[in-house]
Design an enzyme around this catalytic site. Structure first.
Site, PDB file in Angstrom:
ATOM      1  N   SER A 290      -2.923   4.388  -6.834  1.00  0.00           N
ATOM      2  CA  SER A 290      -3.002   2.876  -5.776  1.00  0.00           C
ATOM      3  C   SER A 290      -1.965   3.260  -4.834  1.00  0.00           C
ATOM      4  O   SER A 290      -1.307   4.428  -5.157  1.00  0.00           O
ATOM      5  CB  SER A 290      -2.085   1.654  -6.389  1.00  0.00           C
ATOM      6  N   LYS A 291      -1.816   2.014  -3.512  1.00  0.00           N
ATOM      7  CA  LYS A 291      -0.499   2.774  -2.728  1.00  0.00           C
ATOM      8  C   LYS A 291       0.607   3.239  -3.325  1.00  0.00           C
ATOM      9  O   LYS A 291       1.214   4.070  -2.022  1.00  0.00           O
ATOM     10  CB  LYS A 291      -0.893   1.178  -2.500  1.00  0.00           C
ATOM     11  N   ARG A 292       1.078   2.830  -3.790  1.00  0.00           N
ATOM     12  CA  ARG A 292       2.059   3.086  -4.638  1.00  0.00           C
ATOM     13  C   ARG A 292       2.549   4.426  -4.872  1.00  0.00           C
ATOM     14  O   ARG A 292       3.907   5.535  -4.443  1.00  0.00           O
ATOM     15  CB  ARG A 292       2.223   2.407  -5.637  1.00  0.00           C
TER      16      ARG A 292
END
Ligand code: GLU
Length: 467
Positions: A237-239
């Protein structure tokens, strides 16, 4: 039947690497088998779908070179068709109206959870003949008996008892059809032969197969691609940094490097790492896709990108590099030939952003010296060495590599010092400390005027520092 695959994104965000890999596998399968590849935009969720996302998806597909043969088709243009199918199912008693209240469904769910049962609709409205005039949803009458069996091209043999499946909603109370219905109608109407998609949909597949059967349609083959994990083992994910395909372009990746990375994420062919697109097409097999999730590794992607920067046609690298120089305010048309600069610099960068940064000095004077490099190079007799070499360079008849080389060598000899005593200050004077190739090539590309100007600046700098 000739092969036809599709990519069916929901336009609720940019094209991320997981979607791009699914699209790539689907595209490769079609190309490998001489088939066709369809792009379908699944935009039935009117609240979350945006034109901006559609554009981002199309832009990502184009950048990666995943050209489609049909589409893009938009599900929102096909509501009449879906409604006609839903009406057919209603007429045949294969679907029914349900007006169960939210409260009832919530209660049912709580009871089932308390009894440690899987929450599922209990078929309450199956035989209630709910009037079309009151608010209702339409549910598909899932078979009660038997099981659904299919051979997933990646996951193998899968068996699900119908008693595990409930009557899914195929039309919401606002009249809009749901994903499981639209996907079946579309994959049938578009004659899709292999449905290749993320394995987050694997639980939907038995329900969809029951819909195909109810409608008397041939069931396509399915291939569920395992998900991609970040380096901490959770879903990517963006993380974990950049996940948008276009972010990789902006960060200086070549589309062919990202494609190569994505194809290897879960698929392998012996221990080969580098695949041209033609090789991918010739070798790709769904059966060889790993069943387990793969982990995204940015270092490996970077390594691949570096390989592509070093080995691709320099004219292509120059073409892709140009906008990154533009981001630094540099128009390469005003300086040395960019293809020559790429050839000179490309072994020293793993992204185009880095390549632009270390190549800027060919096109404009740098702001300041690399402090460490300058400290090392501009000491002792560096000022005199620079003045001596400047004189020779200024007097050259033609600005050619060989002549430049001789000027440096003659200076070294005349001063009776080691080569580095002249070459080091000269290199730092001209490059500021940026990584650079052979000195004569560097100076040749920078040009005489800028070289002399930068030598003067360095002499001045050394003078000031010494004063
Ligand atoms: N629209 C779905 C998604 O983006 C894909 C559905 C499918 O491929 O069947 O997750």
């Amino acid at each position: 039947m000739s092969v036809k695959t599709r990519f069916a994104p929901s336009p609720t965000g940019y094209l991320h690497v997981g979607g791009a890999r699914t699209a790539l596998f689907s595209w490769l399968y079609a190309r490998r088998h001489g088939g066709r590849f369809v792009l379908r935009i699944e935009d039935t969720d009117l609240e979350r779908s945006t034109q901006e996302s559609v554009n981002a998806i199309l832009e990502g597909m184009t950048w990666l070179g995943l050209e489609y043969d049909e589409g893009p088709f938009y599900q929102t243009h096909r509501f009449d068709r879906y409604n006609a199918i839903i009406d057919t199912l209603l007429d045949k008693g294969l679907a029914y109206r349900c007006n169960c209240s939210k409260e009832r469904l919530e209660r049912l769910r709580e009871e089932q959870m308390a009894a440690r049962q899987k929450p599922r609709y209990d078929g309450h409205c199956r035989n209630r003949d709910v009037s079309p005039d009151e608010p209702h949803v339409i549910r598909f009458r899932n078979p009660d008996e038997g099981e659904v069996v299919f051979d997933d091209l990646i996951r193998g043999h899968i068996r699900v008892a119908n008693s595990e499946l409930d009557d899914l909603i195929i039309r919401r109370s606002d009249g809009s059809p749901t994903y499981n219905l639209t996907v079946v109608v579309d994959d049938h109407d578009m004659a899709i032969t292999q449905v290749i998609r993320g394995d987050d949909h694997i639980n939907n597949t038995p329900r969809q197969i029951n819909l195909y059967r109810a409608l008397g349609w041939a069931v396509p083959q399915f291939a569920h691609v395992p998900m991609i994990l970040g380096d901490d083992g959770s879903r990517l994910s963006k993380r974990h940094g950049a996940v948008s395909v276009m972010q990789y372009r902006d960060d200086g990746y070549l589309p062919e490097a990202l494609l190569n990375y994505l194809v290897r994420l879960g698929w392998s062919h012996g221990d080969q790492e580098i695949f041209s697109v033609d090789e991918m097409i010739a070798l790709f097999e769904l059966e060889a896709v790993n069943r387990a999730p793969s982990t995204f590794n940015t270092d490996k992607l970077k390594w691949l990108n570096q390989q592509y920067i070093m080995k691709s046609d320099p004219a292509r690298v120059a073409h892709l590099l140009s906008p990154h120089l533009g981001d630094l305010g540099i128009d390469p048309a005003g300086g040395p030939d960019l293809v020559a600069v790429v050839e000179a610099q490309r072994e020293r960068a793993s992204t185009l952003v880095e390549l632009a940064a270390i190549s800027a000095f060919y096109y404009r004077d740098f702001d300041e010296y690399d402090a460490k490099a300058a400290k090392k190079a501009f000491k002792g007799e560096a000022g005199q060495a620079l003045a001596a070499v400047r004189q020779r360079l200024a007097g050259l008849e033609s600005w050619e590599r060989e002549a430049i080389h001789h000027s440096v060598a003659e200076t070294v000899e005349a001063l009776g010092v080691g080569f580095g005593k002249v070459a080091m200050p000269l290199r730092i004077a001209v490059t500021g400390g940026a990584p650079s190739p052979d000195l004569d090539l560097t100076l040749y590309l920078v040009g005489r005027e800028a070289t002399l100007r930068r030598i003067d600046r360095a002499i001045e700098h050394i003078g000031e520092a010494g004063a």
